[in-house]
Design a protein around this motif. Structure first.
Motif, PDB file in Angstrom:
ATOM      1  N   UNK A 299       0.846  -1.189   0.000  1.00 59.54           N
ATOM      2  CA  UNK A 299       0.000   0.000   0.000  1.00 59.54           C
ATOM      3  C   UNK A 299       0.883   1.241   0.000  1.00 59.54           C
ATOM      4  N   UNK A 300       0.236   2.367  -0.098  1.00 59.46           N
ATOM      5  CA  UNK A 300       0.962   3.619  -0.293  1.00 59.46           C
ATOM      6  C   UNK A 300       1.937   3.905   0.843  1.00 59.46           C
ATOM      7  N   UNK A 301       1.485   3.553   2.071  1.00 57.33           N
ATOM      8  CA  UNK A 301       2.284   3.870   3.241  1.00 57.33           C
ATOM      9  C   UNK A 301       3.562   3.039   3.253  1.00 57.33           C
ATOM     10  N   UNK A 302       3.420   1.732   2.961  1.00 58.55           N
ATOM     11  CA  UNK A 302       4.595   0.867   2.949  1.00 58.55           C
ATOM     12  C   UNK A 302       5.578   1.290   1.881  1.00 58.55           C
ATOM     13  N   UNK A 303       5.033   1.654   0.733  1.00 59.36           N
ATOM     14  CA  UNK A 303       5.884   2.121  -0.359  1.00 59.36           C
ATOM     15  C   UNK A 303       6.717   3.296   0.110  1.00 59.36           C
ATOM     16  N   UNK A 304       6.060   4.173   0.846  1.00 60.03           N
ATOM     17  CA  UNK A 304       6.752   5.362   1.311  1.00 60.03           C
ATOM     18  C   UNK A 304       7.885   4.987   2.264  1.00 60.03           C
TER      19      UNK A 304
END
Lengths: 357, 293
Positions: free
Chosen positions: B4-9
């Motif tokens: 998800x976006x958070x992990x990617x970040x």
């Protein structure tokens, strides 16, 4: 105060000709607007008056003296730039004072003049700020003030309002008008906006491809365009322009295309023939619910408040538009069939070369 | 794995910081080693396993190099090694004068190129190409001519060669800053009554100042640390700091690491001080094309 004259002015950049043999006189105290599409040579002309561009051929005269060889600073001219061109590292006060300092006006006198001019264009509270802190409208006022302090004999304005939004533009347009009335000096104003030209000018010079297409008072330009180009350029919404050809019917000439056929008014010469463009302004078309020379179906009704716009489908890229006064949404509905009349004295015809017939 | 976006970040940030950390170690370790060595007593210079930070730090290296206090056993150093202050003076004088000349004339030329196209784009590129010639190629003929012109081992000789070799950089860098200044601002000044020189003084220079400062520092660093030309065009009189530094690696004396490190630190400090004083300009100057209008 200055009277400016161009004699056979020509400007070339390499092989491109920006201005072709321009002959024009600008009267003392006149508000002259140079108008035309981008690349028509209007800005080049203005920059030649300022001295930033040297004419390739021809002379520029100011009060009878040739000024071709004069440096910009020796021409006693003020210029307002499209980008405002304020000095970003100086305060507003210093920006305005700059021209006075260059002219070696004494200190205390400078202070008085800056205050007075700042008052005049309503920027007194901004004097301690820097250009980066100003809005577009404010910095344009500062640009005006900076030019005003040096009391130039001629103001050159290069699309000064084009970077502003519509409301500010109207407001500052009025300001410019007020300044001209007050100062009574020569103003040369360049714009691509026909509305600005119409509202400000004593005289409009329409330029196209480096040449003067037509010149005259705003009313003259509007109601008596000499070419397709001028007719199309002025007016909002633009003049309805319909392509078609002249046919002869019962010894009388008529205009015809796939959609309509109208009698050519008697005042046109009998010699016209072939392909032509018929022009009529949206506000000149008469609508009659019954009868009328042309029958058409309303495509769209656009109430504008004071006026109502009626759209009709046309073969051209633009729809045929009719303006009627008042909010007439009850009387006209889309899909309704109405009759249209073109009053004889309001019809224009242009030949294939775009010249008025 | 579905990111998800958070992990990617998080992954991106992790990558970013680990890259920066590796970079920091690569760049930082030599600096750490030099500073560390400059405080080490003689015995620890070559110690194995290496001494990273001395248990018995000493200022004797500094005292020896900069104050000329010869208290160590190694006494046979050539006399030329006793004059770092002279080298500092030479370096300072040569670097400041040649850099000033370079930036001054570079800016004038750049103004001409930017506003009046005095050089075509091809010429500008050729100018930079000049700088691609390895200095060693030109140094032999140069030293020949210098000896006939009596320029060998003179300040003027070094200043000239530094001025000319850095001029292309100066032109290129200052041109990009002058290009940034809208022509209309200059024209506004002119039509308000300013002469050309007045316009340059009151409008162009203040607006290009940060860029000029950045260019000045860039060229100053180049000149300050230049070694090859200085080595071959000087003998005993106009020895600059980098050349002086190299003398601590003699074939007879071996390497005198501690002293060399103390001198290195001394060479670096002036640049850091200058950098601190003008960092406001540097941030703006080195961000080409980001000048606020």
């Amino acid at each position: 105060m200055a009277h400016i004259e161009f004699k056979n002015l020509r400007k070339e950049y390499g092989s491109t000709v920006a201005v072709k043999e321009l002959n024009l006189e600008i009267d003392d105290g006149e508000f002259l607007v140079l108008v035309g599409p981008s690349g028509c040579g209007k800005t080049t002309t203005l920059r030649m008056i300022a001295g930033f561009e040297d004419p390739t051929i021809g002379e520029i005269l100011m009060d009878g003296k040739v000024i071709n060889e004069l440096e910009p600073r020796d021409r006693n001219i003020g210029m307002v730039f499209q980008s405002h061109a304020l000095f970003p590292h100086k305060t507003i006060y210093d920006n305005i004072e700059f021209g006075l300092r260059m002219k070696k006006i004494p200190d205390d006198e400078r202070r008085l003049i800056v205050r007075e001019v700042a008052e005049m264009v309503h920027i007194t509270p901004l004097l301690d700020k820097r250009p980066g802190q100003l809005s577009g409208g404010e910095s344009q006022r500062v640009a005006l003030a900076r030019t005003l302090v040096t009391k130039p004999s001629t103001f050159l304005l290069d699309e000064p309002l084009s970077s502003l939004d519509a409301k500010l533009r109207r407001e500052l347009r009025a300001e410019v008008d007020r300044l001209h009335t007050k100062l009574k000096t020569t103003f040369v104003y360049v714009t691509h906006d026909q509305e600005e030209a119409m509202t400000l000018a004593d005289r409009i010079v329409v330029m196209n491809n480096g040449e003067i297409e037509q010149q005259g008072t705003p009313m003259d330009i509007y109601s008596n365009p000499k070419s397709y180009f001028v007719a199309d350029f002025f007016g909002s919404p633009s003049m309805n322009l319909i392509n078609g050809e002249i046919i002869e019917k019962n010894n009388k000439l008529a205009f015809k295309n796939n959609q309509l056929k109208v009698q050519i008014p008697d005042h046109f010469s009998n010699q016209i023939s072939g392909k032509v463009t018929l022009g009529i302004r949206p506000e000149h078309v008469r609508i009659t619910p019954n009868g009328g020379e042309i029958k058409d179906i309303i495509d769209l009704v656009e109430p504008m408040g004071k006026d109502t716009l009626l759209y009709f489908k046309a073969e051209a890229e633009r729809p045929f538009i009719v303006i009627i006064e008042g909010l007439e949404t009850n009387d006209f509905k889309s899909g309704q069939s109405v009759g249209l009349d073109f009053p004889d004295d309001k019809v224009f015809l242009f030949n294939e070369q775009g010249q008025r017939l | 794995m579905n990111l998800n976006k958070k992990n990617k970040k998080y992954i991106f940030e992790g990558f970013r910081y680990s890259t920066l950390t590796i970079w920091l170690v690569i760049v930082g370790f030599p600096l750490f080693w030099i500073i560390g060595t400059s405080f080490k007593p003689d015995a620890e210079w070559f110690a194995w396993p290496p001494v990273y930070w001395s248990e018995t730090p000493t200022l004797s290296n500094y005292a020896n190099v900069w104050m000329g206090k010869e208290e160590l056993t190694v006494t046979q150093y050539a006399q030329s090694m006793q004059k770092p202050w002279k080298a500092l003076g030479n370096s300072t004088f040569v670097a400041l004068v040649s850099t000033s000349l370079s930036v001054f004339f570079g800016a004038i030329l750049a103004y001409g190129v930017s506003r009046y196209q005095v050089l075509t784009e091809a010429r500008m590129f050729q100018l930079l190409m000049l700088r691609m010639v390895p200095p060693i190629v030109i140094v032999a003929p140069l030293s020949l001519h210098y000896s006939t012109l009596n320029l060998l081992d003179t300040h003027l000789g070094l200043i000239l060669v530094y001025f000319l070799t850095t001029l292309p950089y100066a032109v290129w860098m200052t041109k990009s800053f002058i290009d940034e200044i809208p022509m209309e601002i200059e024209q506004a000044a002119e039509i308000l009554g300013a002469t050309k020189w007045r316009t340059i003084w009151e409008v162009v220079l203040p607006l290009a100042r940060s860029g000029l400062v950045a260019t000045f520092l860039f060229i100053l660093i180049l000149t300050w640390s230049e070694y090859l030309l200085a080595l071959l065009l000087s003998k005993t009189e106009v020895v600059t700091l980098p050349v002086e530094l190299s003398k601590y690696e003699g074939s007879t004396e071996g390497r005198v690491y501690g002293r060399q490190a103390a001198l290195s630190v001394g060479i670096t400090i002036p640049l850091i001080i200058i950098g601190i004083f003008i960092r406001k300009h540097l941030a703006r100057g080195f961000s080409f094309g980001m000048v606020r209008r």
